[in-house]
Design an enzyme around this catalytic site. Structure first.
Site, PDB file in Angstrom:
ATOM      1  N   ASP A 213       0.919  -1.210   0.062  1.00  0.00           N
ATOM      2  CA  ASP A 213      -0.152   0.144  -0.139  1.00  0.00           C
ATOM      3  C   ASP A 213       0.917   1.153   0.049  1.00  0.00           C
ATOM      4  OD1 ASP A 213       0.920  -0.484   2.663  1.00  0.00           O
ATOM      5  OD2 ASP A 213      -0.751   0.779   3.390  1.00  0.00           O
ATOM      6  N   HIS A 539       2.007  -9.056  -2.546  1.00  0.00           N
ATOM      7  CA  HIS A 539       1.027  -8.059  -2.678  1.00  0.00           C
ATOM      8  C   HIS A 539       1.664  -6.795  -2.879  1.00  0.00           C
ATOM      9  CE1 HIS A 539      -2.948  -6.421  -1.714  1.00  0.00           C
ATOM     10  NE2 HIS A 539      -2.328  -5.520  -1.059  1.00  0.00           N
ATOM     11  N   ASP A 587       1.355 -17.994  -2.770  1.00  0.00           N
ATOM     12  CA  ASP A 587       2.267 -16.889  -3.600  1.00  0.00           C
ATOM     13  C   ASP A 587       1.186 -16.251  -4.629  1.00  0.00           C
ATOM     14  OD1 ASP A 587       4.382 -15.468  -4.554  1.00  0.00           O
ATOM     15  OD2 ASP A 587       4.826 -16.891  -6.014  1.00  0.00           O
ATOM     16  N   GLU A 596       2.517 -10.502   1.684  1.00  0.00           N
ATOM     17  CA  GLU A 596       2.723  -9.078   1.239  1.00  0.00           C
ATOM     18  C   GLU A 596       4.111  -8.788   1.437  1.00  0.00           C
ATOM     19  OE1 GLU A 596      -0.056  -6.271   2.870  1.00  0.00           O
ATOM     20  OE2 GLU A 596       0.904  -4.262   1.969  1.00  0.00           O
TER      21      GLU A 596
END
Ligand code: 9MR
Length: 625
Positions: A213, A539, A587, A596
């Site tokens: 993020d 991620h 994965d 992540e």
């Protein structure tokens, strides 16, 4: 007492524990003969993994140091030891022996044997272990196997940077425009408080994006910047540390060749951001640090940083964030003094101000409210942050105020070496480790050093008992970011070695690395680009190759969070329901709970890898191994 429910279990040929539907393999509470401490539930191996995860003999896919320990794990239903062979690249048998049965393992729902081939010490590539007709992934034996990862684990940070264009010449394939640099509300140059909760705006440009993020969180930035600066500081006190390997020009970053070690330049990028999160003088809560800043609501995947159109907001100050600033500010003052006195002084002033503000507001809890556009990072207990900050301020200033605080804190003497290790929300260990290693006149410094060795002893016992050879004792329940917790326990082991010189601690670190690089039930190296079968779909909103072929995958040297029994993401809920321990991993870019990448996970990877690389061939008198 705990009793084994024998009728419910049976071993298949592969060693998978076959469990009758509805039955519990091991009743809760007491340990059985193999030391199991948790239930193995039906459905423990998710459907998708039932067809296997690769060869049943699991090895460190990167390799083993020439004179270090060399171990592997084999899943099998055989009750007695089986013959193993080590073959070189030409297929010639160069060593052989018998496996050691270890019994059922709750973390993998398998029965396992271990293989110790430490005595074989001839460098080379393409070795394979063969047991019971199964051939392992190839691996090397040598002195320099970790030199590339030493740099790559740190190079990870440049492409996490916010507020700067990533230069494609420095990272071919990863160039991109600067993110969050606009003057408007989608930029980080003038960010206001959520719900108009303050009457000022802060310029919080820069820093590293937290993870996949684009939020920036002081409590996670704190431990991450700390561990980079700590890796540097270790080179001043540890006998084996090779300072030049993290020196100026080693990381290919814009600041390379500025006469400052690159690792410090990289840490400074984050430290400047942490400083910018401090509430200015004259404002309410002046001196406190805002807990975090991020988008008002979540963006989709993929979204490159410069494409983010969400409003950026500051969350209220917290005691935990403020003490992160106090700790890293004090530490930065120490490590930057020889390179940039002004920056060092600025950090110390901010650290002292933060300490005073935290003392005046000791209970400003971070609620963990994510407002739906970022992570929570809630932290309600700050005794550990106070301890860590006091330790750093003391080590930098020697002032009595901080020495007194340390001596009066229960955490100064408590057994703080928990089974799961330290992380962004449990930081007393950071203070204790530094008090043990950074020179000072602390009255009970010898006792503190001994307490770190006691922690190392605890993790050493875990390594010795664990059939995967790593320091984690949660049985079948793995935490969010388990790989980083394991690596942090290895930091304690490594510090035990730095303090005592006893190679048993060093060898335990080397074994722990085997788990991260392939000696685990999934046969997986959790570091992108290292080994044969490695994680590559972590991620991320910008290393999103899995979703858009035009985008790059995570850079080599990126650590995946690792098995997480919580299954908090939808994909895990669907595909991993009921999974046991090491199987709780996918994965896949959508599997954010286990896959992540983050700044606080690559930091211990970098720290530990540097330690391992520093050991060269791990030579030591035979009687000490
Ligand atoms: O690492 C964090 C972990 O300890 C928490 O359990 C989890 C849930 O709150 O959040 C993790 O941190 C994530 C953060 O909230 C947002 N950025 C990505 C982080 C790693 O997954």
């Amino acid at each position: 007492m705990r009793t084994a429910v024998t009728a419910a279990t049976a071993l298949t040929a592969t060693g998978l524990l076959a469990i009758a539907p509805g039955a519990t393999a091991f009743a809760a509470e007491p340990a059985n003969s193999s030391g199991l401490s948790a239930n193995v539930q039906p459905g423990a191996v998710p459907e998708m993994y039932k067809s296997g995860t690769g060869p049943r003999v699991r090895v460190n896919q990167v390799g083993y140091l020439t004179n270090g320990p060399k171990n592997a794990t084999f899943t099998t239903g055989a009750e007695k030891g089986l013959p193993w062979q080590l073959k070189d690249a030409k297929g010639k048998v160069v060593a052989s022996g018998t496996t050691t049965p270890q019994g059922p393992d709750a973390a993998s729902a398998h029965s396992v044997h271990t293989i110790d081939f430490s005595k074989y010490a001839t460098p080379g590539k393409g070795y394979k272990l063969v047991v019971d007709g199964e051939t392992s992934h190839p691996f090397a034996i040598g002195d320099k196997l970790y030199d590339n990862l030493r740099q790559d684990a740190l190079r990870f940070y440049y492409t996490q940077r916010s507020g700067i264009a990533i230069d494609d010449k420095l990272r071919p394939g990863y160039g991109r425009p600067a993110g969050h640099v606009s003057q408007g509300e989608t930029g980080d140059l003038a960010v206001g408080c959520v719900n108009n909760g303050c009457d000022y705006k802060l310029n919080v440009k820069g820093g590293w994006y937290d993870a996949g993020d684009q939020g920036k969180y002081v409590v996670n930035g704190g431990i991450s910047a700390f561990q980079l600066m700590n890796q540097f500081e270790r080179s001043k006190t540890a006998k084996t540390a090779q300072a030049a390997k993290m020196g100026d020009g080693t990381l290919a970053i814009p600041e390379s060749k500025n006469k400052v070690p690159d690792i410090l330049d990289e840490a400074r990028w984050e430290q400047e951001f942490l400083l910018s999160m401090q509430v200015p003088d004259g404002k309410q809560n002046a001196g406190m640090a805002h807990h975090k800043m991020h988008d008002e609501s979540w963006t989709a995947l993929p979204t490159l940083p410069h494409q983010d159109t969400k409003k950026r907001v500051l969350y209220p100050p917290s005691t935990a964030a403020t003490l992160n600033l106090a700790a890293t500010g004090a530490q930065a003052a120490r490590v930057f003094t020889p390179y940039d006195k002004k920056f060092a002084e600025k950090n110390l002033a901010a650290a002292k101000k933060a300490w005073a503000a935290a003392k005046a507001n000791p209970n400003m809890a971070a609620s963990g409210d994510s407002g739906s556009g970022g992570g929570g990072y809630g932290d309600w207990s700050t005794q550990d942050e106070f301890y860590w900050a006091a330790a750093e301020l003391y080590l930098t200033t020697g002032d009595k105020e901080y020495a007194d605080y340390l001596q009066n804190s229960p955490l100064h003497k408590d057994a703080i070496w928990s089974d799961t290790g330290f992380d962004w929300g449990n930081v007393a260990q950071l203070g204790r480790l530094d008090l043990a290693t950074v020179p000072s006149k602390l009255a009970d410094r010898d006792r503190v050093r001994k307490s770190v060795v006691e922690g190392a002893d605890k993790y050493l016992a875990m390594v010795q008992k664990n059939p995967w050879g790593m320091p984690y004792a949660v049985s079948d329940r793995y935490n969010w970011g388990s790989n980083a917790q394991i690596l942090n326990n290895m930091v304690v082991l490594a510090t035990g070695f730095d303090i005592t010189g006893d190679v048993k601690y060093r060898d335990a670190v080397l074994q722990g690395m085997d788990y991260i690089l392939g000696r685990n039930v999934l046969n997986r190296s959790y570091v992108t680009g290292f080994g044969t079968s490695y994680s590559v779909n972590q991620h991320s909103r910008w290393y999103a190759k899995q979703l858009d072929k035009k985008l790059p995958p995570p850079p080599v040297g990126t650590l995946a969070g690792g098995p997480n029994s919580g299954n908090e993401d939808d994909l895990a809920k669907k595909q991993l329901a009921g999974c046991v321990g090491q199987y709780c991993y996918l994965d896949d870019i959508m599997a954010f709970a286990s896959n992540e990448l983050t700044i606080n996970w690559n930091a211990p990877l970098a720290w530990v890898t540097a330690f391992v690389a520093d050991q060269k061939g791990a030579s030591a008198p035979a009687d000490q191994r």
